[in-house]
Design a protein around this motif. Structure first.
Motif: not given
Length: 130
Positions: A40-46, A48-50
């Motif tokens: 997971l490489r999240a560039k937005g909201s944490p 959304v990644a969760v």
């Protein structure tokens, strides 16, 4: 053509205290059983990644790495550990020279393994301290 198989995960021989060696072996066993590590490489909201991590787990994924170049990786990793089942092994990735110092924090948030595309200064030694 015949399929090429990757060799099984192996740890280079090092002298570790017995408890640490057992943790390493347990993590390697979890990674072997998982068969694949989702990244997971999240560039937005944490958040959304969760949610994406939870969806991956619902689909059967049992090993997930959060990259250290993600937006607010500590929040993502900590929330994933709180929400996901204990049999899902979590790790941290894209460890670079300037982020080796954060490995203790990552471990405290639930990371059981760390990966890097390079050989950061002090990386192996810091991992052995965990």
């Amino acid at each position: 053509p015949p399929q090429r198989r990757r060799p099984p995960l192996a740890l280079a021989p090092v002298l570790l205290p017995q408890a640490a060696a057992q943790r390493v072996e347990a993590t390697l066993a979890q990674l072997r059983r998982a068969g694949v590590v989702a990244i997971l490489r999240a560039k937005g909201s944490p958040e959304v990644a969760v949610r994406r991590a939870a969806e991956l787990v619902e689909l059967g994924c049992r090993a997930i790495e959060v990259t250290m170049d993600s937006s607010d990786w500590p929040a993502i990793l900590g929330e994933m550990r709180r929400r996901l089942p204990a049999d899902v092994v979590l790790g941290i990735g894209t460890v670079m020279d300037d982020t080796v110092c954060d490995l203790g924090r990552a471990a405290a948030l639930g990371a059981a393994f760390a990966l890097s595309p390079i050989d950061p200064l002090g990386f192996v030694e810091e991992c052995h301290r965990r």
